[in-house]
Scaffold this motif. Structure first.
Motif: not given
Lengths: 296, 318
Positions: B259-265, A236-244
């Motif tokens: 890593l998650g923060a790096l990918m998201a941020g 969700y945080s990368i692709t904005q698909s789905g939801s939180a």
């Protein structure tokens, strides 16, 4: 009589001295959070101080709750059959001819299990992006030409199923293969003498004998699938698909950290806890996997 | 029969039946050939599907972002480019990557030590002594072992928050030290592989239980300690949900959460969302992923045997 009783008391004191450090951890981080969550779920942000079912009513009527149940259920419906069939097929094929090839392949099937959690999301995000993936020809053949085609909300459940399958299958193959190794050689030989081919032996002799391991795998898979969090959260945080709040654990997280409503977060946790405890109780008391341990 | 001897038997008997069966198939059933080919196709096909992503991950940090898009996906770039990716990654946010590495090592090692000490003692006591409460602890251990650890993460946060310990190393290390699978492994090991006579001899010598544990039990428990260390380390190194919930301070993250923060941020994975002057692009993120994965992959390769035995004793018994 008194001396032996005293000796027994002394030896259980010793036994407890050995067990106490672990028992404390079990109490503090196994039992206590469960009990605390149950208590917290009966409180409510609306009526602090009184206990009741308000939080349950609010969670069950939340617009995000049933979609989350649906998403997790869809993920299970795709993942569990694929994993069961894939594991059985690969384990039977490996067991068909035991040797160096078979053990090398088992190790290779295991390696993707090293990439889990956020690293698995990273890797499979790339593997499914037709612009960079080594599997690009296959993706193009499926009509997926860029990442926007791939990462739509309706594809999320199958994507998570794929990631869960590839990271978990190696471990289950080891289990199934071990179970197949436990089948007496004579049984398989006599089936062959009776004229059973490789299919007949696999379906009529081997499969029924490893059935209980399949049940074991399905129960553990059910309990694990309920918990899905990392994949939907990061996708969700990368692709904005789905939801939180795609999955139940995400919803619990959103209650706790988005709204600061710990009572509703605890309610979601209790629902998950009850479902996985039911699976665990069934496995421990209704199958014979841990019979010796429970009765000893 | 114990799981333990099952595993060793598996290894011993492997080559023999393979040889006899192969010769027999060749002589009797030539019609099997297409089926054998199909079998090999499926096995190799799936093997390639398992390996290609890992090889891709190894190669990608050696390429430029443009080469990742343009070149053959499984090609090698240059070592210079790998060094550049490393420099960009370690410069990110003032070298925070090193903090994440140290945290990962610290959290995993801390939990590992507590898990081994408590697990050995409890597993040994439950396997060799009879005492009130034993059955309760054993049953709770089995139940919490088959339930996924993630189910208690949010309740754990509420509990740790209530005592004001969130955002500390202890909030990750202590809950992760509770590792029922390790206790179960120790219990099975001591139930099956410590000869009763050995312990009785030690007791007759007047050793206290604790002395007997140190001088008699520990030396034969070395394989078990390896097994516990392996499984505890793998579980904790990869842990995401617990540290993600407990830690809000970026400096306290472990590698997977970092890593998650790096990918998201960082804009590495979604460059279309706008430009950035950060040199964090696909190769840098892939390198970060590789850093998370490599220790575990190496452990898998080195300790294959542990792996198989531990997994089998968790389930397969005859």
């Amino acid at each position: 009589m008194t001396t032996s009783r005293r000796a027994a008391a002394r030896s259980s004191a010793t036994a407890w001295a050995f067990t106490a450090p672990y028992a404390l951890l079990l109490l503090a981080f196994g039992v206590a959070p469960a009990v605390y969550a149950i208590y917290e779920s009966f409180t409510s942000a609306k009526n602090p101080g009184s206990l009741g079912l308000d939080s349950y009513a609010m969670v069950l009527h939340d617009f995000r709750f049933w979609p989350a149940i649906g998403n997790v259920a869809l993920f299970m419906v795709i993942w569990i059959p694929v994993m069961v069939c894939g594991t059985i097929l690969l384990a039977l094929l490996l067991h068909e001819r035991v040797g160096r090839l078979s053990s090398t392949m088992r190790l290779i099937f295991f390696l993707p299990g090293a990439v889990t959690g956020s690293a698995a999301v990273l890797l499979w995000y790339f593997m499914l992006d037709p612009q960079v993936s080594p599997f690009a020809p296959a993706l193009h053949a499926m009509g997926l030409h860029n990442s926007i085609d791939v990462f739509t909300s309706s594809h999320l459940a199958p994507i998570f199923a794929l990631v869960a399958f590839i990271t978990g299958v190696g471990q289950w193959i080891v289990v199934m293969f071990g179970a197949l190794q436990g089948i007496p050689e004579e049984l398989i030989e006599s089936a062959k003498l009776d004229g059973a081919g490789p299919f007949g032996t696999a379906l009529l002799i081997k499969l029924p004998l490893i059935r209980k391991y399949v049940i074991y795998m399905m129960i553990l898979a059910f309990a694990a699938a309920l918990q899905i969090f990392v994949e939907p959260s990061l996708f969700y945080s990368i692709t904005q698909s789905g939801s939180a709040w795609w999955s139940l654990n995400q919803l619990g997280f959103a209650f706790a950290f988005g709204q600061g409503d710990f009572a509703q977060a605890a309610t979601v946790s209790v629902i998950l806890l009850v479902l996985s405890a039911a699976a665990a109780l069934f496995l421990v008391f209704r199958t014979d996997f841990f019979k010796t341990e429970v009765e000893s | 029969m114990s799981s333990h001897s099952l595993a060793t038997r598996t290894e011993k008997t492997e080559p023999a039946p393979a040889r006899t069966r192969r010769t027999r198939n060749r002589g009797w059933k030539p019609r099997l050939a297409p089926l054998s080919i199909l079998r090999l196709l499926i096995l190799f096909g799936f093997g390639i599907f398992c390996l290609v992503p890992l090889i891709w991950l190894l190669l990608t940090p050696t390429k430029t972002d443009a080469a990742i898009l343009g070149d053959f996906p499984l090609s090698f770039g240059t070592f210079d480019r790998l060094a550049a990716a490393w420099q960009h990654l370690t410069a990110y946010s003032g070298g925070i990557l090193f903090k994440w590495m140290l945290n990962s090592v610290y959290y995993s090692a801390g939990s590992l030590v507590i898990t081994i000490v408590t697990g050995l003692l409890a597993g040994y006591a439950m396997a060799t002594m009879r005492f009130p409460g034993r059955k309760t602890i054993l049953t709770l251990t089995l139940l919490s072992m088959v339930m996924p650890a993630t189910v208690t993460v949010l309740p754990l946060f509420l509990e740790i928050n209530a005592v004001g310990l969130t955002n500390t190393a202890a909030s990750v290390i202590l809950p992760a030290s509770f590792f029922p699978f390790g206790v179960y492994l120790a219990f099975v090991y001591f139930s099956t592989s410590v000869p009763k006579e050995l312990l009785e001899a030690a007791r007759l010598d007047g050793c206290s239980e604790f002395r007997a544990f140190i001088s008699v039990v520990l030396p034969i428990a070395k394989p078990l300690i390896g097994l516990l260390a392996f499984f505890s380390f793998v579980a904790n190194w990869n842990n995401y949900f617990l540290p993600y919930v407990m830690l809000s301070d970026q400096d306290a993250y472990n590698l997977p959460v970092g890593l998650g923060a790096l990918m998201a941020g960082s804009p590495a994975l979604h460059p279309e969302r706008g430009g950035s002057f950060l040199p964090i692009t696909r190769p840098e993120v892939a390198l970060a992923g590789l850093i998370v994965v490599i220790p575990i992959a190496l452990l898998f390769l080195i300790f294959q045997r542990y792996l198989v035995r531990g997994i089998l004793s968790g389930s397969v018994k005859s």
